[in-house]
Structures are given as structure tokens and as C-alpha cells.
Write a protein that holds these residues in place. Structure first.
Motif, PDB file in Angstrom:
ATOM      1  N   SER A 291       0.846  -1.193   0.000  1.00 21.99           N
ATOM      2  CA  SER A 291       0.000   0.000   0.000  1.00 21.99           C
ATOM      3  C   SER A 291       0.880   1.242   0.000  1.00 21.99           C
ATOM      4  O   SER A 291       2.083   1.175   0.293  1.00 21.99           O
ATOM      5  CB  SER A 291      -0.893   0.003   1.243  1.00 21.99           C
ATOM      6  N   SER A 292       0.300   2.387  -0.300  1.00 22.45           N
ATOM      7  CA  SER A 292       1.065   3.631  -0.393  1.00 22.45           C
ATOM      8  C   SER A 292       1.780   3.986   0.906  1.00 22.45           C
ATOM      9  O   SER A 292       2.967   4.351   0.877  1.00 22.45           O
ATOM     10  CB  SER A 292       0.134   4.774  -0.819  1.00 22.45           C
ATOM     11  N   PRO A 293       1.117   3.903   2.086  1.00 20.05           N
ATOM     12  CA  PRO A 293       1.844   4.210   3.322  1.00 20.05           C
ATOM     13  C   PRO A 293       3.051   3.292   3.540  1.00 20.05           C
ATOM     14  O   PRO A 293       4.097   3.747   4.007  1.00 20.05           O
ATOM     15  CB  PRO A 293       0.791   4.011   4.416  1.00 20.05           C
ATOM     16  N   LEU A 294       2.905   2.007   3.214  1.00 16.02           N
ATOM     17  CA  LEU A 294       4.027   1.084   3.381  1.00 16.02           C
ATOM     18  C   LEU A 294       5.148   1.386   2.398  1.00 16.02           C
ATOM     19  O   LEU A 294       6.333   1.257   2.734  1.00 16.02           O
ATOM     20  CB  LEU A 294       3.552  -0.358   3.217  1.00 16.02           C
ATOM     21  N   ILE A 295       4.801   1.777   1.186  1.00 19.05           N
ATOM     22  CA  ILE A 295       5.821   2.170   0.206  1.00 19.05           C
ATOM     23  C   ILE A 295       6.617   3.354   0.739  1.00 19.05           C
ATOM     24  O   ILE A 295       7.848   3.392   0.640  1.00 19.05           O
ATOM     25  CB  ILE A 295       5.171   2.526  -1.146  1.00 19.05           C
ATOM     26  N   LEU A 296       5.909   4.310   1.341  1.00 21.70           N
ATOM     27  CA  LEU A 296       6.579   5.475   1.904  1.00 21.70           C
ATOM     28  C   LEU A 296       7.529   5.067   3.028  1.00 21.70           C
ATOM     29  O   LEU A 296       8.673   5.546   3.096  1.00 21.70           O
ATOM     30  CB  LEU A 296       5.539   6.466   2.423  1.00 21.70           C
ATOM     31  N   VAL A 297       7.082   4.170   3.890  1.00 21.49           N
ATOM     32  CA  VAL A 297       7.922   3.703   5.001  1.00 21.49           C
ATOM     33  C   VAL A 297       9.150   2.970   4.475  1.00 21.49           C
ATOM     34  O   VAL A 297      10.279   3.202   4.936  1.00 21.49           O
ATOM     35  CB  VAL A 297       7.116   2.792   5.949  1.00 21.49           C
ATOM     36  N   VAL A 298       8.952   2.081   3.499  1.00 24.34           N
ATOM     37  CA  VAL A 298      10.069   1.312   2.938  1.00 24.34           C
ATOM     38  C   VAL A 298      11.090   2.246   2.294  1.00 24.34           C
ATOM     39  O   VAL A 298      12.307   2.132   2.529  1.00 24.34           O
ATOM     40  CB  VAL A 298       9.560   0.272   1.921  1.00 24.34           C
ATOM     41  N   CYS A 299      10.609   3.183   1.477  1.00 32.16           N
ATOM     42  CA  CYS A 299      11.525   4.120   0.812  1.00 32.16           C
ATOM     43  C   CYS A 299      12.244   5.000   1.826  1.00 32.16           C
ATOM     44  O   CYS A 299      13.436   5.309   1.662  1.00 32.16           O
ATOM     45  CB  CYS A 299      10.760   4.985  -0.185  1.00 32.16           C
ATOM     46  N   PHE A 300      11.551   5.380   2.888  1.00 33.80           N
ATOM     47  CA  PHE A 300      12.154   6.203   3.934  1.00 33.80           C
ATOM     48  C   PHE A 300      13.298   5.451   4.609  1.00 33.80           C
ATOM     49  O   PHE A 300      14.397   6.001   4.804  1.00 33.80           O
ATOM     50  CB  PHE A 300      11.091   6.590   4.968  1.00 33.80           C
ATOM     51  N   LEU A 301      13.065   4.197   4.956  1.00 39.22           N
ATOM     52  CA  LEU A 301      14.091   3.395   5.632  1.00 39.22           C
ATOM     53  C   LEU A 301      15.273   3.111   4.704  1.00 39.22           C
ATOM     54  O   LEU A 301      16.436   3.171   5.126  1.00 39.22           O
ATOM     55  CB  LEU A 301      13.482   2.086   6.142  1.00 39.22           C
ATOM     56  N   VAL A 302      14.986   2.805   3.443  1.00 36.25           N
ATOM     57  CA  VAL A 302      16.063   2.555   2.481  1.00 36.25           C
ATOM     58  C   VAL A 302      16.885   3.825   2.267  1.00 36.25           C
ATOM     59  O   VAL A 302      18.117   3.774   2.182  1.00 36.25           O
ATOM     60  CB  VAL A 302      15.488   2.050   1.147  1.00 36.25           C
ATOM     61  N   ALA A 303      16.201   4.969   2.215  1.00 36.77           N
ATOM     62  CA  ALA A 303      16.902   6.244   2.038  1.00 36.77           C
ATOM     63  C   ALA A 303      17.794   6.534   3.235  1.00 36.77           C
ATOM     64  O   ALA A 303      18.930   7.014   3.080  1.00 36.77           O
ATOM     65  CB  ALA A 303      15.902   7.372   1.831  1.00 36.77           C
ATOM     66  N   LEU A 304      17.305   6.257   4.431  1.00 38.68           N
ATOM     67  CA  LEU A 304      18.122   6.442   5.634  1.00 38.68           C
ATOM     68  C   LEU A 304      19.385   5.588   5.583  1.00 38.68           C
ATOM     69  O   LEU A 304      20.498   6.070   5.834  1.00 38.68           O
ATOM     70  CB  LEU A 304      17.315   6.073   6.879  1.00 38.68           C
ATOM     71  N   LEU A 305      19.201   4.320   5.244  1.00 42.15           N
ATOM     72  CA  LEU A 305      20.335   3.399   5.196  1.00 42.15           C
ATOM     73  C   LEU A 305      21.325   3.805   4.108  1.00 42.15           C
ATOM     74  O   LEU A 305      22.545   3.841   4.339  1.00 42.15           O
ATOM     75  CB  LEU A 305      19.830   1.973   4.951  1.00 42.15           C
ATOM     76  N   ALA A 306      20.818   4.111   2.919  1.00 38.70           N
ATOM     77  CA  ALA A 306      21.694   4.481   1.805  1.00 38.70           C
ATOM     78  C   ALA A 306      22.461   5.762   2.104  1.00 38.70           C
ATOM     79  O   ALA A 306      23.669   5.857   1.839  1.00 38.70           O
ATOM     80  CB  ALA A 306      20.874   4.637   0.526  1.00 38.70           C
ATOM     81  N   THR A 307      21.770   6.744   2.656  1.00 37.63           N
ATOM     82  CA  THR A 307      22.430   8.007   2.986  1.00 37.63           C
ATOM     83  C   THR A 307      23.523   7.799   4.016  1.00 37.63           C
ATOM     84  O   THR A 307      24.622   8.357   3.907  1.00 37.63           O
ATOM     85  CB  THR A 307      21.399   9.022   3.516  1.00 37.63           C
ATOM     86  N   TYR A 308      23.238   6.982   5.024  1.00 34.68           N
ATOM     87  CA  TYR A 308      24.214   6.722   6.080  1.00 34.68           C
ATOM     88  C   TYR A 308      25.439   5.986   5.528  1.00 34.68           C
ATOM     89  O   TYR A 308      26.588   6.367   5.796  1.00 34.68           O
ATOM     90  CB  TYR A 308      23.573   5.912   7.200  1.00 34.68           C
ATOM     91  N   VAL A 309      25.213   4.946   4.742  1.00 33.81           N
ATOM     92  CA  VAL A 309      26.322   4.138   4.218  1.00 33.81           C
ATOM     93  C   VAL A 309      27.171   4.946   3.233  1.00 33.81           C
ATOM     94  O   VAL A 309      28.414   4.926   3.294  1.00 33.81           O
ATOM     95  CB  VAL A 309      25.788   2.858   3.545  1.00 33.81           C
ATOM     96  N   LEU A 310      26.521   5.674   2.330  1.00 36.01           N
ATOM     97  CA  LEU A 310      27.266   6.412   1.311  1.00 36.01           C
ATOM     98  C   LEU A 310      27.999   7.628   1.874  1.00 36.01           C
ATOM     99  O   LEU A 310      28.865   8.188   1.197  1.00 36.01           O
ATOM    100  CB  LEU A 310      26.313   6.851   0.191  1.00 36.01           C
ATOM    101  N   SER A 311      27.620   8.045   3.090  1.00 34.09           N
ATOM    102  CA  SER A 311      28.316   9.171   3.708  1.00 34.09           C
ATOM    103  C   SER A 311      29.572   8.722   4.452  1.00 34.09           C
ATOM    104  O   SER A 311      30.214   9.525   5.138  1.00 34.09           O
ATOM    105  CB  SER A 311      27.389   9.896   4.691  1.00 34.09           C
ATOM    106  N   TRP A 312      29.915   7.446   4.335  1.00 40.51           N
ATOM    107  CA  TRP A 312      31.149   6.927   4.921  1.00 40.51           C
ATOM    108  C   TRP A 312      32.319   7.744   4.401  1.00 40.51           C
ATOM    109  O   TRP A 312      32.488   7.932   3.189  1.00 40.51           O
ATOM    110  CB  TRP A 312      31.299   5.454   4.562  1.00 40.51           C
ATOM    111  N   GLU A 313      33.141   8.261   5.292  1.00 42.23           N
ATOM    112  CA  GLU A 313      34.161   9.226   4.925  1.00 42.23           C
ATOM    113  C   GLU A 313      35.141   8.746   3.857  1.00 42.23           C
ATOM    114  O   GLU A 313      35.545   9.536   2.990  1.00 42.23           O
ATOM    115  CB  GLU A 313      34.927   9.677   6.177  1.00 42.23           C
TER     116      GLU A 313
END
Length: 345
Positions: A284-306
Motif C-alpha cells: 500500500s502507499s503508506p508502506l511504500i513510503l515507510v520502505v523508501c524512507f528506511l532505504v533512504a536512511l540506510l543508503a544516505t548513512y552508508v554512502l556518507s562513509w568518509e
């Protein structure tokens, strides 16, 4: 040593997360969904103008060739790599030599804006007025569109100029406001976004990549919509700066390494595209938003590795140095003028 302003880093950290989240959501056809369309309006209404504004604050005219070439080196490195990456995932790259693919437009536009920095410093008022006029009326020109990122370079240029000329003062002013003032400005900014959402302003106005002819509007209507969209972006940028804080946290670290996140996140998003294309038929749309939010958090954190940031900057500076090496004899050597002057005495 000057003290680093962590407000800039934190603001960049928030904005780069919105870039990743927005690009993930964009793969799920969000503009046709009432739930997903709301965060998309919020993100796309201001995140790139705000990024350009912050870039203006830190822009300098020293070592101009190196600064310009750095972004061009990254651009011409990412394009072929992205083409091969999409071929691996059986996706259609769908870009031409003259049109920077997808998010790479920012790298080319940054190179263009940096070239204007000496002129901004020399003729501040003239360039400010010129940039506003170009940003509002540039959509009239039918020959400037997605090619060479011309339209976006024109439309977002005023934010760069304002950031360069008044960014630090605006940043200090935003941070000094009282709570009730911050709440008032934030409510006004969110009200503007709410208007865009309820009135269903065509989302491609936020992209800044198309001229007025594509929207089938008259010149006065096009300039008026462009002005309203820019005001909304400015209000949201101010709201962000009011609440961003100045502590050196993980958010500030992400902001310091935002270039690596920006350059690399496209490979993550395109790698996940086959899954994202099918997700709307499963969740559903709310779950898609949650999934994308969590993936974005993880990707942003990992790719910001110095090490990613250091490697990217080492690569771009090394290639830039090699490209400029043949021109080294043409550049003035430090102290030459002062030596000659002292010799005459």
C-alpha cells in the motif's frame, strides 16, 4: 583556524537525505497517488533550490579552474558508468550526449554557477538583478531546455547568487529568531506547499528543466507560476535554516560528505529500480513510503562513509591536476610580483 559552521553541514545532511528519498519515491509513480504525492511536493518544492543556496554560501573565486573542472570530471565519469550500470540491470539509459542524465544535471550546473562567482563578487547588485530576471524569464527562450542543463542553470541561478551575497547573513538571521517567529515562518512555508498540493500544481515546474512552451502557458502566466514556485522554495529554505541547529552530530557528518552521497546514490536507486517498479502492486502507499524512507536512511548513512568522500575528492582532484598540468607555465607564480617590486627598491 576558523570554526566550522555545523549549521551548513546539518542543512546539507537533511537535504541530501531528501534527494535520496525523492529519487527512490520517484521510481514508484508517486505523482498519481494522493499519499505519496504529499512528500514529493514537500521535497521537490525546495530541496534543490536550497542546495544551490548553500552552495552559493561556500562558493569561492580562488582556484577557479580546479573548482570548475572538479564537477566536470565527476560529470563525465558518472555518465559512462551509469550507462554501463543500467545496462547490467537491463534498463534503458535514455540520455543523449547534450543532455546530462537525470541527477547529473547538478554537476554541470555547478560548474556554470562557479564560473559566475568572480562576476558576482565584482558586480554584486547587477548580477543579482540579472540572475532574478534570467531565472523568471528564461523560460521564454525556446532553444534552452534540458540540453546542457541550460534551463535549470538559469532558473536556480538566483538561489546561488543570493547564497553567495547574503547567505551567511540569512543563516545568522534565521538562527536568531524567536520560537514564535520560527513557527510563523514555518507555517507560512508549509501553507505554500499545501497550496501546491491542493491546487495540484504540475510537478515538473519544480524540476526547472523545461521552458514555458512545454507547459502551454502564456509568458505572464509562466513568469507568475515561476515566481510563486520560487517564493515557496525560498520560504521552505528559510524554515529549514531556522530549525537546523548547530551541533556536530551524525547529521553534520552526512552533510560534510554529501558530495559522495549525491554522486553514488544514483547507482543505488537504479540498482533497486526493478524492485521499485513492482512494489506499488504489492504494498500500500503508506508502506511504500515507510520502505523508501528506511532505504533512504540506510543508503544516505552508508554512502556518507568518509572514505567514499575522500576517494571521490582524491580522484577528481588528481584528474583535474593532470588536465591542468600542461597549462601550469601559463599561471602566475605566487610571490613573483612582490619579488620584482622589492627588487626595484
Amino acid at each position: 583556524m576558523p570554526i566550522r559552521d555545523h549549521r551548513l553541514d546539518r542543512a546539507k545532511g537533511i537535504l541530501i537525505f531528501t534527494v535520496v528519498l525523492g529519487h527512490l519515491l520517484a521510481r514508484t509513480s508517486p505523482w498519481e497517488d494522493d499519499v505519496l504525492r504529499a512528500p514529493m511536493y514537500l521535497i521537490y518544492s525546495f530541496h534543490m533550490p536550497a542546495f544551490v543556496f548553500l552552495a552559493g554560501i561556500t562558493a569561492k573565486s580562488t582556484r577557479l579552474p580546479e573548482r570548475v573542472l572538479t564537477f566536470l570530471v565527476l560529470l563525465f565519469t558518472v555518465l559512462p558508468l551509469m550507462w554501463g550500470w543500467m545496462w547490467v540491470f537491463d534498463l534503458n539509459p535514455d540520455y543523449s550526449f547534450l543532455t546530462p542524465f537525470w541527477y547529473t544535471w547538478f554537476l554541470l550546473s555547478m560548474a556554470c554557477w562557479i564560473i559566475t562567482v568572480p562576476f558576482i563578487e565584482r558586480f554584486p547588485r547587477t548580477i543579482l538583478v540579472t540572475s532574478v530576471v534570467v531565472g523568471l524569464f528564461g523560460g521564454i527562450l525556446p532553444i534552452l531546455d534540458t540540453e546542457l542543463s541550460a534551463s535549470r542553470s538559469m532558473i536556480f541561478w538566483p538561489f546561488f547568487v543570493i547564497g553567495k551575497l547574503y547567505g551567511k547573513q540569512i543563516l545568522n538571521w534565521a538562527g536568531s529568531l524567536r520560537i514564535w517567529q520560527k513557527l510563523f515562518f514555518t507555517a507560512t512555508a508549509l501553507g505554500a506547499i499545501g497550496y501546491f498540493y491542493l491546487d495540484e500544481i504540475y510537478y515538473k515546474w519544480f524540476y526547472g528543466s523545461l521552458n514555458f512552451a512545454h507547459f502551454d502557458v502564456s509568458i505572464p502566466e509562466g513568469v507568475g507560476i515561476r515566481l510563486i514556485v520560487d517564493i515557496g522554495a525560498l520560504l521552505m529554505t528559510l524554515a529549514l535554516l531556522m530549525w537546523v541547529g548547530d551541533k556536530d552530530t551524525i547529521l553534520a557528518k552526512i552533510g560534510r560528505n554529501s558530495l559522495a552521497v549525491y554522486v553514488l546514490h544514483g547507482f543505488v536507486v537504479r540498482g533497486l529500480q526493478p524492485l521499485l517498479d513492482d512494489i506499488e502492486g504489492i504494498l500500500s502507499s503508506p508502506l511504500i513510503l515507510v520502505v523508501c524512507f528506511l532505504v533512504a536512511l540506510l543508503a544516505t548513512y552508508v554512502l556518507s562513509w568518509e572514505p567514499f568522500e575522500r576517494a571521490l575528492r582524491w580522484y577528481s582532484s588528481t584528474v583535474t591536476g593532470l588536465l591542468l598540468k600542461p597549462f601550469a607555465p601559463l599561471r602566475p607564480k605566487p610571490g613573483r610580483h612582490s619579488d620584482r617590486s622589492s627588487g626595484r627598491g
